[in-house]
Enzyme design. Structure first.
Site, PDB file in Angstrom:
ATOM      1  NE  ARG A 129      -2.153  -0.929   3.835  1.00 13.37           N
ATOM      2  CZ  ARG A 129      -1.704   0.034   4.619  1.00 13.37           C
ATOM      3  NH1 ARG A 129      -1.863   1.297   4.303  1.00 13.37           N
ATOM      4  NH2 ARG A 129      -1.108  -0.243   5.769  1.00 13.37           N
TER       5      ARG A 129
ATOM      6  NE  ARG B   8       0.475  -8.515   2.705  1.00 10.55           N
ATOM      7  CZ  ARG B   8      -0.064  -8.006   3.810  1.00 10.55           C
ATOM      8  NH1 ARG B   8      -1.105  -8.568   4.375  1.00 10.55           N
ATOM      9  NH2 ARG B   8       0.470  -6.952   4.389  1.00 10.55           N
TER      10      ARG B   8
ATOM     11  CG  ASP C 159      -7.195  -6.874   7.826  1.00 13.30           C
ATOM     12  OD1 ASP C 159      -6.413  -6.442   8.680  1.00 13.30           O
ATOM     13  OD2 ASP C 159      -7.335  -6.339   6.711  1.00 13.30           O
TER      14      ASP C 159
ATOM     15  CB  CYS D 156       0.848  -6.161  16.423  1.00 10.08           C
ATOM     16  SG  CYS D 156       1.701  -4.591  16.683  1.00 10.08           S
TER      17      CYS D 156
HETATM   18  O1  O2Y Z   1       0.333  -4.054   1.399  1.00  8.07           O
HETATM   19  C1  O2Y Z   1      -0.842  -4.318   1.161  1.00  8.07           C
HETATM   20  O2  O2Y Z   1      -1.429  -3.877   0.175  1.00  8.07           O
HETATM   21  C2  O2Y Z   1      -1.591  -5.177   2.042  1.00  8.07           C
HETATM   22  S1  O2Y Z   1      -2.055  -4.352   3.473  1.00  8.07           S
HETATM   23  C3  O2Y Z   1      -2.931  -5.447   4.453  1.00  8.07           C
HETATM   24  C4  O2Y Z   1      -3.365  -6.654   3.949  1.00  8.07           C
HETATM   25  C5  O2Y Z   1      -4.080  -7.520   4.735  1.00  8.07           C
HETATM   26  C6  O2Y Z   1      -4.372  -7.145   6.010  1.00  8.07           C
HETATM   27  N1  O2Y Z   1      -3.977  -5.962   6.517  1.00  8.07           N
HETATM   28  C7  O2Y Z   1      -3.232  -5.126   5.788  1.00  8.07           C
HETATM   29  C8  O2Y Z   1      -2.819  -3.849   6.472  1.00  8.07           C
HETATM   30  O3  O2Y Z   1      -1.992  -3.103   5.980  1.00  8.07           O
HETATM   31  O4  O2Y Z   1      -3.354  -3.593   7.567  1.00  8.07           O
HETATM   32 MN    MN Z   2      -4.921  -4.928   8.125  1.00 10.62          MN
END
Ligand code: O2Y
Ligand code: MN
Length: 597
Positions: A70, A367, A278, A251
Site C-alpha cells: 500500500r 502475501r 482483519d 503485531c
Molecule cells: O500491502 C498491502 O497492500 C496489504 S495491506 C494489508 C493486507 C491484509 C491485512 N492488513 C493489511 C494492512 O496493511 O493492515
Molecule cells: Mn490490516
C-alpha cells in the site's frame, strides 16, 4: 427514476467509453470462470504454477518490483470540506481529484479486457453487509476478489434488489509509481484507483471499501467499521464468547485470530474459532449488544514469519487453492518465505536465482490469498447473517517498555481513550517514548475515511442507556526485559490473557485498580505449564509513574492535533488520568494481593 440496473449499466458504459477496453466481461463468480482466468494468467505469465503434487491449485504471482505494498502518501480522501477528512488523511478537492485521475483513465484499457466484478462485503443475506462493483483491467485482481469477497451473480442480484452499491474503478495503468493514486469519495460512495495492482491498492473491497468508505458510511448509519480481527473463545462448558481486536501491522493479528491454545487448555476443552483476521463491522442489536460480521470471505495474509510454530492453522490452510504473491520458490516448486523452515529457496520473489546478497528471498510484504473456510479454526458463525455478539474489544501495540501485558478500561469512555492513544513501535527503538513510536488510534490511522476527532465522537456515541457494550482492554505482547528479550512468550500463550479478559466479562476475576486501568491479580492468571524468566511477571505488569506521566503528556499533545473536533468527553477523560497519575507518586507496581472493583 432510473432503475438501479439502468444506473449501473450507465456507469459501466461511461467507464468503458473513457477507458476503451477491447472486451467487457461481467463476472459471475463461478468456478469455471475462475479456472478460465487462472489458465489465461498461466499463459501470460501473470501466474506461475507451484508444485501441484504438494500444493494443488496453488499459484505464484510476481508483482512489479516497484508495486509491492500500500502507498499511504498516494492514498487520499476527497471531501468537499477539507476538515471532514481531518489531519489524519491526505485530502484533495473532489473535482480536482476526479479531473486528475480521469485523465489517467483515458484510454487506459485499450488492448485489455475490462472486468465488471459485483461483490458483497459480508454474508449475502446479512443486513450488516454492503455491496460494491469493482471495474478492473487486472485478472489477478478478479481472481483475488473471488477469494476475498462473495463475488458474482448473487452479489449483483442483491445490488439490484437493494438499489445501492459502491462504485470502485481500478486500472493497473502502467504500474508507474509516478502515475498512481488511490482516491476515495465518501460523499459519492466511490473509489478510483490507478497505477497499482497490489493488495490494498487494488483489491478495492478490502481497505478502500470495507474501511475507508465503510467507516464513513458507518458513521452516518450508526455502526462501526473497524480494523479488527474477530475470534470466538470456547470454554470447557462449550460457551463461546467473541472478542474483536485491533492491532497495527506487524503485531501478529492473523496469528491471534488463528491461535491454538496451550496443551493444558486443549485438554480442558478450550477452543478458538476464527471469524475474521482483519476487518470487523459491528452494530448494536435490539438487546443493546454489539453484533459483528467479518465483511471478508478470505485472508490476504503476510507470508514471512508464518510457520508451524507461529501459526499452524495458517500453514495448514495454505497447502491448496492459494494464490501466493511475491514469495520465494524452492527447487521443487514449493512456496517459501523467511521463517517458514530451514530450507534454502532456489528462486527469490523476483524470480532471480536466490542470492542472500539481494536481501530476503521472499518480499517482506509477500502475501497469501486464501478462502477463509480453508482455515482449520474457521468458525461457521462467520456466515451468520446476524453477526456474533462481541463481549470484549482489545486494543494493542508493539511496545518494548512502559505498557503492561494487559489492562482493562474502567468504562467505555476510558476504553475509547485507550484506543485513541494506541501506539506501536515503527522501528527498533532505544526508548519507547518519542518519535520512534507511531500513534495509530484503533489501528485505523491509514484506514479511517474521515476526521479522527469525529471518529472518536462516533465511538463515544455508543454509550447510551440500554446499551450492553463490550469491556475494553489493552494488551502488549512485546514488552522486553533489561536483557532485551521478550518477557512474554506470546502466540498460543496469549490464550491465558484472553481467559482473564473473559473472566472479567463474566465477573469471575478480580482486578487491581491503577490510574491507567485495571490490572490482573497474579492468582487470576492461569500460568500452568508456563515457564517465565525470574522477575518476568513483575516486569510485565510494572507501571512506572514517571514514564506514564510522560506518556500521558505525549498523548495529550497528540489529541490536541484534532483541535475543535476532539470531543470534550475525551479531553476530560485524559485530564482525569493525568490528575490520577499526579496524585499517586508511584502507582501500583504489581500489588499481587490487593483487589479493587
Ligand atoms: O500491502 C498491502 O497492500 C496489504 S495491506 C494489508 C493486507 C491484509 C491485512 N492488513 C493489511 C494492512 O496493511 O493492515
Ligand atoms: Mn490490516
Amino acid at each position: 427514476m432510473p432503475s438501479q440496473l439502468e444506473a449501473l449499466n450507465r456507469w459501466i458504459d461511461d467507464v468503458a467509453k473513457r477507458t476503451r477496453p477491447d472486451h467487457v466481461h461481467w463476472c459471475d463468480g463461478s468456478e469455471a470462470e475462475y479456472r478460465q482466468l487462472v489458465d489465461e494468467m498461466l499463459e501470460t505469465g501473470d501466474l506461475v504454477e507451484l508444485n501441484q503434487d504438494t500444493h494443488p491449485r496453488c499459484y505464484l504471482h510476481r508483482s512489479d518490483p516497484k508495486d509491492v505494498a500500500r502507498v499511504e502518501k498516494l492514498t487520499v480522501i476527497c471531501t468537499s470540506n477539507r476538515e471532514d477528512a481531518g489531519p489524519n488523511n491526505n485530502w484533495m478537492d473532489p473535482d480536482e481529484a476526479h479531473a486528475k485521475i480521469d485523465a489517467l483513465f483515458d484510454g487506459c484499457m485499450q488492448g485489455r479486457t475490462m472486468y465488471v466484478v459485483p461483490y458483497c462485503m459480508g454474508p449475502l443475506g446479512s443486513p450488516l453487509s454492503r455491496c460494491g462493483i469493482e471495474v478492473t483491467d487486472s485478472p489477478y485482481v478478479v481472481a483475488n476478489m473471488r477469494i476475498m469477497t462473495r463475488m458474482g451473480t448473487a452479489a449483483l442480484e442483491r445490488i439490484e434488489r437493494e438499489g445501492t452499491f459502491i462504485k470502485a474503478l481500478h486500472s493497473i495503468g502502467e504500474l508507474d509509481p509516478e502515475r498512481r493514486w488511490i482516491m476515495h469519495f465518501p460523499e459519492e460512495l466511490a473509489i478510483k484507483s490507478y497505477g497499482s495492482g497490489y493488495g490494498g491498492n487494488a483489491l478495492l473491497g478490502k481497505k478502500c471499501h470495507a474501511l475507508r468508505i465503510g467507516s464513513s458510511q458507518a458513521r452516518s448509519e450508526g455502526w462501526l467499521a473497524e480494523h479488527m480481527l474477530i475470534v470466538g473463545i470456547e470454554n470447557p462448558r462449550h460457551e463461546i464468547r467473541y472478542v474483536a481486536a485491533a492491532f497495527p501491522s506487524a503485531c501478529g493479528k492473523t496469528n491471534l485470530a488463528m491461535l491454538i491454545p496451550p496443551e493444558g487448555y486443549q485438554r480442558d476443552g478450550w477452543k478458538v474459532w476464527t471469524v475474521g483476521d482483519d476487518i470487523c463491522w459491528m452494530r448494536p442489536g435490539k438487546d443493546g449488544r454489539l453484533y459483528a460480521i467479518n465483511p471478508e470471505a478470505g485472508y490476504f495474509g503476510v507470508a514471512p514469519g508464518t510457520s508451524a510454530r507461529t501459526n499452524p492453522n495458517a500453514l495448514a490452510m495454505l497447502q491448496h487453492d492459494t494464490i501466493f504473491t511475491n514469495v520465494a520458490v524452492t527447487d521443487n516448486g514449493q512456496p517459501w518465505w523467511e521463517g517458514l523452515d530451514q530450507r534454502t529457496p532456489a528462486k527469490d520473489w523476483q524470480g532471480r536465482d536466490h542470492d542472500p546478497a539481494n536481501g530476503p528471498a521472499a518480499h517482506p510484504n509477500s502475501r497469501f490469498t486464501v478462502r477463509a473456510s480453508q482455515c482449520p479454526s474457521w468458525s461457521p458463525e462467520a456466515e451468520n447473517d446476524q453477526g456474533v455478539p462481541i463481549d470484549a474489544i482489545v486494543f494493542g501495540g508493539r511496545r518494548r517498555s512502559l505498557v503492561p501485558l494487559v489492562m482493562e478500561a474502567r468504562d467505555w469512555t476510558h476504553g475509547v481513550l485507550m484506543g485513541a492513544s494506541m501506539a506501536s513501535e515503527a522501528t527498533a527503538a532505544a526508548t519507547d517514548v518519542g518519535h520512534n513510536v507511531r500513534r495509530d488510534p484503533m489501528a485505523m490511522k491509514p484506514f479511517c475515511g474521515y476526521n479522527f476527532g469525529d471518529y472518536f465522537a462516533h465511538w463515544l456515541s455508543f454509550d447510551q442507556p440500554g446499551m450492553k457494550l463490550p469491556k475494553v482492554f489493552h494488551v502488549n505482547w512485546f514488552r522486553k526485559g533489561d536483557d532485551g528479550r521478550f518477557l512474554w512468550p506470546g502466540f498460543g500463550d496469549n490464550m491465558r490473557v484472553l481467559e482473564w479478559m473473559l473472566k472479567r466479562v463474566t465477573g469471575e476475576a478480580d482486578a487491581i485498580e491503577t490510574p491507567i486501568g485495571h490490572l490482573p491479580r497474579v492468582e487470576d492468571l492461569n500460568l500452568d505449564g508456563l515457564e517465565l524468566a525470574d522477575g518476568a511477571l513483575e516486569a510485565l505488569f510494572r507501571v512506572d509513574g514517571a514514564e506514564w506521566r510522560d506518556e500521558q503528556a505525549a498523548i495529550g499533545k497528540y489529541l490536541e492535533s484534532y483541535g475543535a473536533r476532539l470531543p470534550a468527553a475525551l479531553k476530560a477523560e485524559h485530564r482525569r488520568i493525568v490528575e490520577a497519575l499526579e496524585d499517586e507518586a508511584e502507582p501500583a507496581p504489581l500489588r499481587v494481593h490487593a483487589s479493587a472493583s
